[in-house]
Write a protein that holds these residues in place. Structure first.
Motif, PDB file in Angstrom:
ATOM      1  N   VAL A 102     -37.353  96.013 -38.483  1.00 52.90           N
ATOM      2  CA  VAL A 102     -37.885  94.748 -38.976  1.00 52.90           C
ATOM      3  C   VAL A 102     -37.915  93.715 -37.862  1.00 52.90           C
ATOM      4  O   VAL A 102     -38.902  92.980 -37.674  1.00 52.90           O
ATOM      5  CB  VAL A 102     -37.032  94.248 -40.166  1.00 52.90           C
ATOM      6  N   LEU A 103     -36.831  93.687 -37.058  1.00 53.32           N
ATOM      7  CA  LEU A 103     -36.752  92.708 -35.973  1.00 53.32           C
ATOM      8  C   LEU A 103     -37.829  92.938 -34.933  1.00 53.32           C
ATOM      9  O   LEU A 103     -38.467  91.981 -34.459  1.00 53.32           O
ATOM     10  CB  LEU A 103     -35.387  92.786 -35.312  1.00 53.32           C
ATOM     11  N   ILE A 104     -38.067  94.210 -34.573  1.00 56.43           N
ATOM     12  CA  ILE A 104     -39.040  94.444 -33.507  1.00 56.43           C
ATOM     13  C   ILE A 104     -40.446  94.177 -34.030  1.00 56.43           C
ATOM     14  O   ILE A 104     -41.312  93.671 -33.291  1.00 56.43           O
ATOM     15  CB  ILE A 104     -38.887  95.860 -32.917  1.00 56.43           C
ATOM     16  N   ALA A 105     -40.702  94.448 -35.332  1.00 54.70           N
ATOM     17  CA  ALA A 105     -42.003  94.111 -35.909  1.00 54.70           C
ATOM     18  C   ALA A 105     -42.234  92.612 -35.856  1.00 54.70           C
ATOM     19  O   ALA A 105     -43.318  92.131 -35.494  1.00 54.70           O
ATOM     20  CB  ALA A 105     -42.068  94.624 -37.348  1.00 54.70           C
ATOM     21  N   GLU A 106     -41.163  91.867 -36.168  1.00 56.38           N
ATOM     22  CA  GLU A 106     -41.264  90.413 -36.144  1.00 56.38           C
ATOM     23  C   GLU A 106     -41.502  89.887 -34.734  1.00 56.38           C
ATOM     24  O   GLU A 106     -42.311  88.975 -34.506  1.00 56.38           O
ATOM     25  CB  GLU A 106     -39.961  89.861 -36.689  1.00 56.38           C
ATOM     26  N   LEU A 107     -40.840  90.524 -33.754  1.00 58.00           N
ATOM     27  CA  LEU A 107     -41.003  90.095 -32.368  1.00 58.00           C
ATOM     28  C   LEU A 107     -42.424  90.347 -31.893  1.00 58.00           C
ATOM     29  O   LEU A 107     -43.037  89.497 -31.230  1.00 58.00           O
ATOM     30  CB  LEU A 107     -40.003  90.846 -31.494  1.00 58.00           C
ATOM     31  N   ILE A 108     -42.972  91.510 -32.261  1.00 57.30           N
ATOM     32  CA  ILE A 108     -44.358  91.813 -31.876  1.00 57.30           C
ATOM     33  C   ILE A 108     -45.310  90.816 -32.514  1.00 57.30           C
ATOM     34  O   ILE A 108     -46.244  90.305 -31.876  1.00 57.30           O
ATOM     35  CB  ILE A 108     -44.690  93.263 -32.269  1.00 57.30           C
ATOM     36  N   LEU A 109     -45.046  90.504 -33.782  1.00 58.83           N
ATOM     37  CA  LEU A 109     -45.881  89.539 -34.496  1.00 58.83           C
ATOM     38  C   LEU A 109     -45.860  88.179 -33.804  1.00 58.83           C
ATOM     39  O   LEU A 109     -46.895  87.558 -33.549  1.00 58.83           O
ATOM     40  CB  LEU A 109     -45.378  89.420 -35.933  1.00 58.83           C
ATOM     41  N   VAL A 110     -44.651  87.744 -33.454  1.00 57.24           N
ATOM     42  CA  VAL A 110     -44.510  86.430 -32.809  1.00 57.24           C
ATOM     43  C   VAL A 110     -45.192  86.422 -31.450  1.00 57.24           C
ATOM     44  O   VAL A 110     -45.892  85.472 -31.090  1.00 57.24           O
ATOM     45  CB  VAL A 110     -43.019  86.071 -32.691  1.00 57.24           C
ATOM     46  N   ALA A 111     -45.021  87.523 -30.692  1.00 59.11           N
ATOM     47  CA  ALA A 111     -45.621  87.588 -29.357  1.00 59.11           C
ATOM     48  C   ALA A 111     -47.143  87.553 -29.448  1.00 59.11           C
ATOM     49  O   ALA A 111     -47.809  86.843 -28.683  1.00 59.11           O
ATOM     50  CB  ALA A 111     -45.157  88.854 -28.644  1.00 59.11           C
ATOM     51  N   VAL A 112     -47.694  88.287 -30.422  1.00 56.91           N
ATOM     52  CA  VAL A 112     -49.144  88.328 -30.559  1.00 56.91           C
ATOM     53  C   VAL A 112     -49.684  86.967 -30.992  1.00 56.91           C
ATOM     54  O   VAL A 112     -50.644  86.445 -30.416  1.00 56.91           O
ATOM     55  CB  VAL A 112     -49.540  89.423 -31.578  1.00 56.91           C
ATOM     56  N   SER A 114     -48.280  83.942 -30.728  1.00 53.81           N
ATOM     57  CA  SER A 114     -48.092  82.872 -29.751  1.00 53.81           C
ATOM     58  C   SER A 114     -48.971  83.116 -28.531  1.00 53.81           C
ATOM     59  O   SER A 114     -49.316  82.182 -27.817  1.00 53.81           O
ATOM     60  CB  SER A 114     -46.627  82.788 -29.335  1.00 53.81           C
ATOM     61  N   GLY A 115     -49.349  84.387 -28.287  1.00 50.42           N
ATOM     62  CA  GLY A 115     -50.258  84.652 -27.191  1.00 50.42           C
ATOM     63  C   GLY A 115     -51.663  84.172 -27.503  1.00 50.42           C
ATOM     64  O   GLY A 115     -52.382  83.704 -26.619  1.00 50.42           O
ATOM     65  N   SER A 116     -52.074  84.270 -28.774  1.00 54.95           N
ATOM     66  CA  SER A 116     -53.424  83.874 -29.141  1.00 54.95           C
ATOM     67  C   SER A 116     -53.551  82.361 -29.247  1.00 54.95           C
ATOM     68  O   SER A 116     -54.485  81.766 -28.734  1.00 54.95           O
ATOM     69  CB  SER A 116     -53.809  84.525 -30.471  1.00 54.95           C
ATOM     70  N   SER A 117     -52.575  81.743 -29.907  1.00 56.77           N
ATOM     71  CA  SER A 117     -52.655  80.303 -30.080  1.00 56.77           C
ATOM     72  C   SER A 117     -51.984  79.600 -28.906  1.00 56.77           C
ATOM     73  O   SER A 117     -51.154  80.178 -28.212  1.00 56.77           O
ATOM     74  CB  SER A 117     -51.963  79.893 -31.383  1.00 56.77           C
ATOM     75  N   ALA A 118     -52.368  78.363 -28.703  1.00 55.15           N
ATOM     76  CA  ALA A 118     -51.723  77.576 -27.664  1.00 55.15           C
ATOM     77  C   ALA A 118     -50.306  77.244 -28.105  1.00 55.15           C
ATOM     78  O   ALA A 118     -50.096  76.729 -29.204  1.00 55.15           O
ATOM     79  CB  ALA A 118     -52.499  76.282 -27.412  1.00 55.15           C
ATOM     80  N   ALA A 119     -49.325  77.563 -27.254  1.00 54.65           N
ATOM     81  CA  ALA A 119     -47.937  77.356 -27.646  1.00 54.65           C
ATOM     82  C   ALA A 119     -47.643  75.863 -27.716  1.00 54.65           C
ATOM     83  O   ALA A 119     -47.731  75.168 -26.706  1.00 54.65           O
ATOM     84  CB  ALA A 119     -47.012  78.026 -26.633  1.00 54.65           C
ATOM     85  N   PRO A 120     -47.279  75.362 -28.863  1.00 54.46           N
ATOM     86  CA  PRO A 120     -47.084  73.933 -28.992  1.00 54.46           C
ATOM     87  C   PRO A 120     -45.714  73.470 -28.504  1.00 54.46           C
ATOM     88  O   PRO A 120     -45.529  72.298 -28.229  1.00 54.46           O
ATOM     89  CB  PRO A 120     -47.227  73.701 -30.495  1.00 54.46           C
ATOM     90  N   MET A 121     -44.785  74.410 -28.413  1.00 54.82           N
ATOM     91  CA  MET A 121     -43.416  74.003 -28.126  1.00 54.82           C
ATOM     92  C   MET A 121     -43.169  73.952 -26.621  1.00 54.82           C
ATOM     93  O   MET A 121     -43.984  74.369 -25.818  1.00 54.82           O
ATOM     94  CB  MET A 121     -42.450  74.977 -28.762  1.00 54.82           C
ATOM     95  N   HIS A 122     -42.018  73.441 -26.273  1.00 55.76           N
ATOM     96  CA  HIS A 122     -41.622  73.354 -24.881  1.00 55.76           C
ATOM     97  C   HIS A 122     -40.800  74.587 -24.540  1.00 55.76           C
ATOM     98  O   HIS A 122     -39.673  74.737 -24.975  1.00 55.76           O
ATOM     99  CB  HIS A 122     -40.804  72.084 -24.654  1.00 55.76           C
ATOM    100  N   VAL A 123     -41.404  75.473 -23.756  1.00 53.67           N
ATOM    101  CA  VAL A 123     -40.703  76.690 -23.363  1.00 53.67           C
ATOM    102  C   VAL A 123     -39.999  76.437 -22.047  1.00 53.67           C
ATOM    103  O   VAL A 123     -40.625  76.045 -21.063  1.00 53.67           O
ATOM    104  CB  VAL A 123     -41.677  77.867 -23.235  1.00 53.67           C
ATOM    105  N   VAL A 124     -38.683  76.632 -22.050  1.00 57.99           N
ATOM    106  CA  VAL A 124     -37.913  76.421 -20.832  1.00 57.99           C
ATOM    107  C   VAL A 124     -38.024  77.670 -19.970  1.00 57.99           C
ATOM    108  O   VAL A 124     -37.613  78.752 -20.367  1.00 57.99           O
ATOM    109  CB  VAL A 124     -36.444  76.130 -21.174  1.00 57.99           C
TER     110      VAL A 124
END
Lengths: 196, 88
Positions: A102-112, A114-124
């Protein structure tokens, strides 16, 4: 993104609750590893990918392997094969592996996403961390290196004493085994004499 | 939440391995709070603190496990689940 964050946090809390209620140490260790993975996913989501990688490498990698080594060192004995057959049942590793899937599915989902949309947050970024680490925090880095050195020396000292005592216990068991061996020789000689 | 769970585990379990695991969980929870604060204000300081917490956790776990081995040698019993119970 928010739903993914809450999901990972839920998995972290759930697996930690399972981990501290297991009776067997290795089962608890499996759930604790999944909990650390969930915390790493949370780090990735809230904009700290460098720390997520560090959490994976150091916490879920090194420290958990250390725990596993100690647990397995203490379990050497005649029960080992029996214990191993009970550990390899699918009911033991099914729960942690399902949660990790479940965790790795969620990570892939988040990566995909956030890669498509412009990341709104401040990534350190790691560069930012490094600049701050060796700029205003240089003294703290030195202190941490001192602490690690002290931990290394202390662990070595305690481990050495343990090994020396194990040698003493080892000679004790050798003496006991020699006694048993003499008994076996006696029994065998008796049997041969009876046969003769 | 994680910190509370770690504290509960620390207080309820008497097995030394579980105590070390609970301490690890509590350190992780405080580190998570630091990173959340770093995310809230957009500064890398909290993540630096998490790096320090990670290093400290590594040192603490190594020393704790060495102590646990030492303790286990003192108890000449084979079953680690009963031998690692703290008495007194």
């Amino acid at each position: 993104m928010l739903i993914a964050f809450y999901f990972a946090a839920l998995i972290a809390v759930l697996t930690t609750a399972i981990a501290i209620t297991r009776r067997h140490a290795v089962h608890a260790l499996l759930y604790l590893i999944v909990s650390l993975l969930a915390v790493a996913v949370v780090f990735y989501i809230i904009g700290a990918p460098f720390l997520a990688a560090l959490e994976l490498i150091i916490d879920a990698g090194a420290i958990m392997v250390l725990f596993l080594f100690v647990i397995m060192m203490l379990n050497i004995g005649e029960r080992a094969t029996e214990v191993e057959t009970t550990w390899l049942k699918p009911a033991v590793w099914a729960g942690p592996s399902a949660l990790a899937t479940v965790l790795i599915a969620e990570l892939i989902l988040v990566a995909v996403t956030s890669g498509s949309s412009a990341a709104p947050m401040h990534v350190v970024t790691p560069k930012e961390i490094g600049v701050s680490l060796f700029g205003p925090y240089a003294i703290a880095v030195e202190l941490v290196s001192l602490l690690l050195m002290a931990g290394l020396v202390g662990a070595y000292h305690l481990g050495r004493r343990a090994v020396r005592e194990e040698e003493q216990f080892g000679t004790g068991t050798d003496a006991r085994r020699a006694v048993f061996g003499r008994d076996a020789v006696h029994a065998g000689s008796d049997r041969t004499s009876h046969a003769a | 939440m994680l910190f509370t769970l770690g504290l509960i585990g620390l207080l309820t379990r008497r097995n030394l391995i579980f105590t070390l695991m609970s301490v690890e969980v509590m350190l992780n929870a405080s580190g998570l709070a630091f990173v959340a604060g770093s995310y809230q204000w957009g500064r890398p300081d909290g993540q630096i603190m998490f790096l320090f917490i990670l290093a400290m956790a590594a040192a603490e776990v190594s020393v704790g496990l060495a102590l646990f081995l030492q303790f286990h040698r003192r108890h000449p019993a084979l079953d680690s689940d009963t031998a690692s119970e703290m008495r007194g």
